[in-house]
Design a protein around this motif. Structure first.
Motif, PDB file in Angstrom:
ATOM      1  N   GLU A 156       0.828  -1.208   0.000  1.00 51.57           N
ATOM      2  CA  GLU A 156       0.000   0.000   0.000  1.00 51.57           C
ATOM      3  C   GLU A 156       0.866   1.262   0.000  1.00 51.57           C
ATOM      4  OE1 GLU A 156      -3.117   2.650  -0.093  1.00 51.57           O
ATOM      5  OE2 GLU A 156      -3.024   0.539  -0.664  1.00 51.57           O
ATOM      6  N   ARG A 159       2.118   1.703  -3.458  1.00 52.96           N
ATOM      7  CA  ARG A 159       1.037   2.188  -4.331  1.00 52.96           C
ATOM      8  C   ARG A 159       0.845   3.687  -4.167  1.00 52.96           C
ATOM      9  NH1 ARG A 159      -4.182   3.616  -4.486  1.00 52.96           N
ATOM     10  NH2 ARG A 159      -4.414   3.520  -2.244  1.00 52.96           N
ATOM     11  N   ASP A 177      -5.587   2.098 -11.370  1.00 53.48           N
ATOM     12  CA  ASP A 177      -5.607   1.066 -10.346  1.00 53.48           C
ATOM     13  C   ASP A 177      -4.325   0.252 -10.482  1.00 53.48           C
ATOM     14  OD1 ASP A 177      -6.159  -0.860  -8.483  1.00 53.48           O
ATOM     15  OD2 ASP A 177      -7.770  -1.803  -9.616  1.00 53.48           O
ATOM     16  N   LEU A 178      -3.375   0.457  -9.579  1.00 55.84           N
ATOM     17  CA  LEU A 178      -2.099  -0.247  -9.670  1.00 55.84           C
ATOM     18  C   LEU A 178      -2.192  -1.691  -9.202  1.00 55.84           C
ATOM     19  CD1 LEU A 178       0.296   2.577  -8.462  1.00 55.84           C
ATOM     20  CD2 LEU A 178      -0.207   1.867 -10.796  1.00 55.84           C
ATOM     21  N   PHE A 179      -3.222  -2.032  -8.440  1.00 56.15           N
ATOM     22  CA  PHE A 179      -3.423  -3.414  -7.993  1.00 56.15           C
ATOM     23  C   PHE A 179      -4.540  -4.035  -8.817  1.00 56.15           C
ATOM     24  CE2 PHE A 179      -1.903  -2.063  -3.554  1.00 56.15           C
ATOM     25  CZ  PHE A 179      -0.596  -2.392  -3.867  1.00 56.15           C
TER      26      PHE A 179
END
Length: 196
Positions: A156, A159, A177-179
């Motif tokens: 997190e 991110r 959205d990186l995840f």
């Protein structure tokens, strides 16, 4: 006004305009170079923290299989002798140099949000390292839970810093959205995977 005076005045105006243009171009190039250096620092910090987290996990896995730090051997560093604490320090320090250099660059050229997020990333990494080394104590199950929580927090923190770096560098869309739950194009996410 004489033609000679008019020509001199025109030349002076042209020369002044050229000097202003050269100064503006130099300033723009310097800003672009500073922005590129800051972007590089963010990338080095993000990638370095991930490498260090992988090393921490390798250390935890190796320590879990053996009776203790002194008995960690060959698989970790390629030698057959017991692991010396200073050798372990040097093994971790190789990547720490990169991260610490990037962190210092962010401290000297980044904005307040970037500095706070970089500090948060370092705090999250240290939590992963401490959990991997078993500094918190507890049995193997507790350590496993502790490292999962610490790793999640590190993810997190990475991110948040990456999103900030995208905003600062003004690269591509800033609301991403990186995840993601998929790797190759916009397809329906796998329902078996957890939503980030």
């Amino acid at each position: 006004m004489s033609p000679t005076l008019a020509a001199l005045l025109g030349s002076a105006i042209t020369a002044s305009a050229m000097l202003v243009l050269v100064a503006l171009r130099g300033r723009l190039r310097r800003r672009q170079r500073e922005r590129a250096e800051l972007r590089r620092a963010y990338v080095l910090m993000l990638s370095g923290a991930l490498r260090l987290a992988h090393k921490a996990e390798a250390l935890r896995q190796t320590a879990y299989c053996g009776p203790g730090l002194r008995e960690l051997s060959g698989p970790l560093l390629g030698g057959q002798k017991p692991l010396d604490p200073m050798v372990l320090h040097d093994w971790l320090a190789r990547d720490m140099v990169t991260v610490e250099t990037a962190w210092s660059e962010i401290w000297t050229t980044g904005d307040q949000d970037g500095i706070a997020l970089a500090n948060g990333l370092m705090t999250a990494f240290h939590a992963v390292r401490d959990a991997a080394a078993g500094i918190g104590g507890g049995d193997a199950v507790d350590v496993g839970d502790e490292i999962l929580i610490a790793t999640s927090r590190l993810g997190e923190a990475r991110r948040q810093l990456a999103l900030h770096a995208r905003r600062v560098a003004k690269l591509g869309p800033r609301d991403v959205d990186l995840f993601t739950n998929y790797e190759h194009g916009p397809t329906a996410p796998d329902p078996a995977l957890p939503v980030a």
